[in-house]
Design an enzyme around this catalytic site. Structure first.
Site, PDB file in Angstrom:
ATOM      1  N   LEU A 124      -7.151  -5.558   8.315  1.00  0.00           N
ATOM      2  CA  LEU A 124      -7.882  -5.457   7.044  1.00  0.00           C
ATOM      3  C   LEU A 124      -7.469  -6.574   6.087  1.00  0.00           C
ATOM      4  O   LEU A 124      -8.305  -7.330   5.594  1.00  0.00           O
ATOM      5  CB  LEU A 124      -7.623  -4.098   6.393  1.00  0.00           C
ATOM      6  N   ALA A 129      -6.791 -11.187  -0.069  1.00  0.00           N
ATOM      7  CA  ALA A 129      -7.448  -9.892  -0.262  1.00  0.00           C
ATOM      8  C   ALA A 129      -6.597  -8.801   0.363  1.00  0.00           C
ATOM      9  O   ALA A 129      -6.518  -8.697   1.593  1.00  0.00           O
ATOM     10  CB  ALA A 129      -8.844  -9.895   0.355  1.00  0.00           C
ATOM     11  N   ARG A 269      34.138  11.798   2.539  1.00  0.00           N
ATOM     12  CA  ARG A 269      34.837  10.824   1.702  1.00  0.00           C
ATOM     13  C   ARG A 269      35.672  11.540   0.642  1.00  0.00           C
ATOM     14  O   ARG A 269      35.160  12.426  -0.064  1.00  0.00           O
ATOM     15  CB  ARG A 269      33.820   9.909   1.016  1.00  0.00           C
ATOM     16  N   GLU A 364      -0.988   0.867   2.921  1.00  0.00           N
ATOM     17  CA  GLU A 364      -2.127   1.783   2.852  1.00  0.00           C
ATOM     18  C   GLU A 364      -2.601   1.988   1.414  1.00  0.00           C
ATOM     19  O   GLU A 364      -3.076   3.042   1.048  1.00  0.00           O
ATOM     20  CB  GLU A 364      -1.763   3.129   3.496  1.00  0.00           C
ATOM     21  N   THR A 366      -1.438   0.383  -2.651  1.00  0.00           N
ATOM     22  CA  THR A 366      -0.273   0.492  -3.519  1.00  0.00           C
ATOM     23  C   THR A 366      -0.283   1.806  -4.293  1.00  0.00           C
ATOM     24  O   THR A 366      -1.321   2.459  -4.426  1.00  0.00           O
ATOM     25  CB  THR A 366      -0.222  -0.666  -4.527  1.00  0.00           C
TER      26      THR A 366
END
Length: 387
Positions: A124, A129, A269, A364, A366
């Site tokens: 795509l 683009a 830890r 997919e 933003t």
């Protein structure tokens, strides 16, 4: 209202979890840093039938429901997000071919794609683009019984393995632009088709991400997805809804891995004579992460279950992808903070999770785009929240 997986889904998840624990986690750190392609893992996923996730049983696929689909990406991304990417674009393309392809296109492609004998992806994005897909410049000009295709596609997962590669093109310069867009199932062996380079990346390693050049590639008209011009944008947007469930699930997997690592490290830890998990500052971080990760998971499964009901899920998938990816970003950073200097070391998985997480906020569509999709759905009345 049932928040439990079915017995079949639970068994499937356990199979996936065992696979990830045995085959992916032991090698992920070393292979990711060396840039090694995970061929052995891919072969195992073929044997498990995972390349047939979105292919119906009649074509030899799994025909998985969308919640099971999400489970696959969550569990694999928990081990190594790059490996999940190998399945992601493949599954979207298979879904598009089944949903929109002609009978001949389904017969020609789906059986091999279901087994992984052949793989696919989706082309795509272009250098100029990305978010604005209507701004693509790749042209497909009709010449008898072929289209002559010229253009460049970028950020293409599975580029070297895709056969065929669905490519979004402009078959006309109609206005509005989306009416002139189509998808062609391009055979990569055709003259003029070339993978020009691998793109260097912060994370998302293991799977290749490439630039593809099409230089006057003659593609048969029979390769037009669905056999009708001008439906490409509609076909792609439907695929991206499913893709956003995939991305949301990957984000949940990354966030879960970051949380698991932080919790385990906090218990082991010690500082000032006690485990750092006993310090309230660390406990508050863990509480926030656990709550937000579970909320992201439920949003993702909700979107998937709505898709299983056969409805459009642009708002639901957008919400899941937006929220889960932001949680993955936060979880990876907070896990690194809990680990302290070790979180910054390449010997620990946390720094990889930190590098992988940003992709889910971009891929997919933003997150800013997702927010617009959600808002427009609410304002138009097509979507709503509450009862």
């Amino acid at each position: 209202m049932d928040f439990e997986l079915s017995d079949e889904q639970k068994a499937f998840r356990e199979t996936l979890r065992a696979f990830v624990d045995k085959e992916i986690l032991p090698v992920a750190v070393e292979w990711e840093h060396s840039g090694r392609y995970p061929a052995e893992i891919v072969d195992k996923m073929k044997q498990m039938g995972l390349f047939g996730l979105s292919v119906p049983e009649e074509y030899g696929g799994m025909g998985a429901d969308m919640v099971s689909f999400a489970l696959v990406f969550e569990e694999i991304a928990r081990g190594w997000m790059g490996v999940a990417g190998t399945l992601g674009s493949h599954s979207i393309a298979c879904w598009m071919i089944h949903r929109h392809g002609t009978d001949e296109q389904r017969r020609l492609h789906l059986r091999d794609l279901a087994t992984g004998a052949r793989r696919t992806g989706i082309a795509l994005t272009e250098p100029a683009a990305g978010t604005d897909l209507q701004g693509i410049r790749t042209r497909a000009v009709r010449d008898g019984d072929h289209y002559v295709v010229t253009g460049t596609k970028t950020w293409i997962t599975n580029a070297r393995h895709a056969d065929p590669l669905p490519v979004l093109v402009k078959t006309s310069i109609a206005e509005p632009a989306h009416k002139g867009m189509s998808v062609l199932l391009v055979d990569p062996s055709l003259p003029g088709f070339a993978v020009s380079r691998d793109l260097p990346k912060l994370g998302y390693k293991g799977t290749e991400t490439c630039e593809v050049v099409l230089d006057e590639v003659r593609v048969p008209v029979s390769a037009l997805l669905g056999g009708v011009e001008g439906r490409g944008m509609q076909q792609v947007l439907g695929g991206l809804e499913i893709g956003r469930i995939n991305i949301a699930a990957r984000a949940v997997g990354v966030a879960q891995a970051a949380y698991d690592a932080a919790l385990a490290y906090a218990k082991e830890r010690t500082a000032f004579g006690q485990p750092i998990a006993d310090f309230q500052a660390v406990q508050l971080k863990l509480a926030d992460l656990a709550t937000e990760i579970q909320a992201a998971r439920l949003l993702t499964y909700w979107a998937a279950s709505q898709a299983d009901g056969g409805k459009r899920v642009d708002m639901e998938a957008g919400m899941a992808k937006y929220f889960a990816s932001e949680v993955a970003l936060k979880a990876s950073l907070e896990s690194m903070r809990i680990h302290g200097g070790y979180g910054y070391s390449q010997e620990f998985a946390v720094e990889r999770l930190y590098r992988d997480a940003p992709l889910m906020a971009i891929g997919e569509g933003t997150n800013d785009v997702q927010r617009l999709v959600i808002a427009r759905s609410l304002v138009s009345g097509k979507g709503k929240i509450g009862w």
